[in-house]
Motif scaffolding. Structure first.
Motif, PDB file in Angstrom:
ATOM      1  N   ARG A  96       3.338   7.152  -0.825  1.00 17.01           N
ATOM      2  CA  ARG A  96       3.937   7.337   0.321  1.00 17.01           C
ATOM      3  C   ARG A  96       5.603   7.047   0.332  1.00 17.01           C
ATOM      4  NH1 ARG A  96      -0.532   5.195   2.589  1.00 17.01           N
ATOM      5  NH2 ARG A  96       0.717   3.524   3.710  1.00 17.01           N
ATOM      6  N   GLN A  97       5.687   5.969  -0.469  1.00 17.74           N
ATOM      7  CA  GLN A  97       6.983   5.385  -0.611  1.00 17.74           C
ATOM      8  C   GLN A  97       7.421   5.512  -2.113  1.00 17.74           C
ATOM      9  OE1 GLN A  97       7.441   1.421   1.018  1.00 17.74           O
ATOM     10  NE2 GLN A  97       8.251   2.214   2.995  1.00 17.74           N
ATOM     11  N   THR A  98       8.781   6.039  -2.353  1.00 13.30           N
ATOM     12  CA  THR A  98       9.195   5.652  -3.704  1.00 13.30           C
ATOM     13  C   THR A  98       9.513   4.518  -4.025  1.00 13.30           C
ATOM     14  OG1 THR A  98      11.744   6.387  -2.996  1.00 13.30           O
ATOM     15  CG2 THR A  98      10.268   8.453  -3.551  1.00 13.30           C
ATOM     16  N   SER A 115       0.201   3.757  -3.007  1.00  5.42           N
ATOM     17  CA  SER A 115      -0.494   5.292  -2.553  1.00  5.42           C
ATOM     18  C   SER A 115       0.586   6.258  -2.794  1.00  5.42           C
ATOM     19  CB  SER A 115      -0.609   5.090  -1.421  1.00  5.42           C
ATOM     20  OG  SER A 115       0.344   4.840  -0.441  1.00  5.42           O
ATOM     21  N   GLU A 131       0.703  -1.143  -0.045  1.00  2.74           N
ATOM     22  CA  GLU A 131      -0.154  -0.011   0.010  1.00  2.74           C
ATOM     23  C   GLU A 131       0.722   1.138  -0.117  1.00  2.74           C
ATOM     24  OE1 GLU A 131      -3.038   2.355  -0.197  1.00  2.74           O
ATOM     25  OE2 GLU A 131      -3.057  -0.041  -0.484  1.00  2.74           O
ATOM     26  N   ALA A 132       1.893   1.507   0.631  1.00  2.00           N
ATOM     27  CA  ALA A 132       2.836   2.684   0.842  1.00  2.00           C
ATOM     28  C   ALA A 132       3.338   3.029  -0.471  1.00  2.00           C
ATOM     29  CB  ALA A 132       4.224   2.305   1.930  1.00  2.00           C
ATOM     30  N   TYR A 133       3.611   1.939  -1.342  1.00  2.00           N
ATOM     31  CA  TYR A 133       4.161   2.309  -2.703  1.00  2.00           C
ATOM     32  C   TYR A 133       3.214   2.585  -3.640  1.00  2.00           C
ATOM     33  CZ  TYR A 133       6.332   1.442  -7.131  1.00  2.00           C
ATOM     34  OH  TYR A 133       6.709   1.583  -8.766  1.00  2.00           O
TER      35      TYR A 133
END
Length: 204
Positions: A9-11, A7, A3-5
């Motif tokens: 929020r993470q490169t 969305s 999810e972080a990638y």
């Protein structure tokens, strides 16, 4: 996990680093390299299958990945069957040799002690135990791979109806990166060449 990638929020590099750290943690556990290779190889193939049908020109790479996936599945099944046959043969050979020695001893000494039987059984188990362990790993690997294939299929199928194309592609890229890092780390621990297993996410 992705999810972080997806969305933003993470490169890509931050996400890859987090996957590497997770792989390193798993690799330090008992049988970690085996699990990393199994999980990693399955995720890489499933992600490339999805991307191959949807990102490459006219989806031409999809069928090639599908054939590769099918070949791997058949080979894994055949390898497991061979291991099972080997275990059965070793067990049967041990029992047969023990019976022959018992018959010889009976004809010469009129008795075959339970202590001697126990020693022969220990020797047989010592020879067969490594093969049993390999067979167990093979079954476990197939179970893990099958479960991951089903999970990836449901994930990608659901994504088609609930998210836009860009998000679906990022989700597949994230699965590919995770698989690559797991596979690379698992191979590195065992000293296996990883140059062919860490293609960039733009391969498909």
């Amino acid at each position: 996990r992705t999810e972080a990638y997806v969305s933003g929020r993470q490169t890509k590099e931050e996400f890859r680093t987090s996957c590497t750290l997770e792989a390193q943690e798993i690799g330090e556990s008992p049988f970690g390299p085996n699990f990393l290779r199994t999980i990693g190889s399955t995720l890489v193939v499933e992600a490339k299958l999805h991307l191959g049908f949807r990102r490459s020109l006219l989806g031409v790479k999809g069928p090639f990945v599908w054939v590769h996936r099918k070949f791997n599945s058949v080979w894994a099944t055949w390898s497991t069957v061979r291991k099972a046959i080997k275990v059965i043969n070793l067990g049967a050979k041990g029992v047969y040799n023990s019976s022959i020695e018992e018959d010889d001893s009976t004809s010469q000494q009129s008795s075959f002690s339970s202590e001697m039987k126990g020693e022969k059984m220990k020797e047989t188990m010592k020879n067969i135990l490594p093969e049993i362990m390999e067979l167990t790993f093979a079954y476990n690997n197939q179970d893990i791979s099958s479960a991951l294939k089903g999970a990836c299929w449901r994930l990608f199928a659901d994504e088609i109806n609930t998210t836009d194309k860009q998000q679906r592609m990022k989700k597949a890229e994230a699965i590919l990166i995770l698989g690559q890092e797991f596979l690379t780390k698992g191979n590195a621990i065992d000293g296996t060449d990883t140059s062919n297993n860490s293609d960039s996410t733009t391969t498909c």
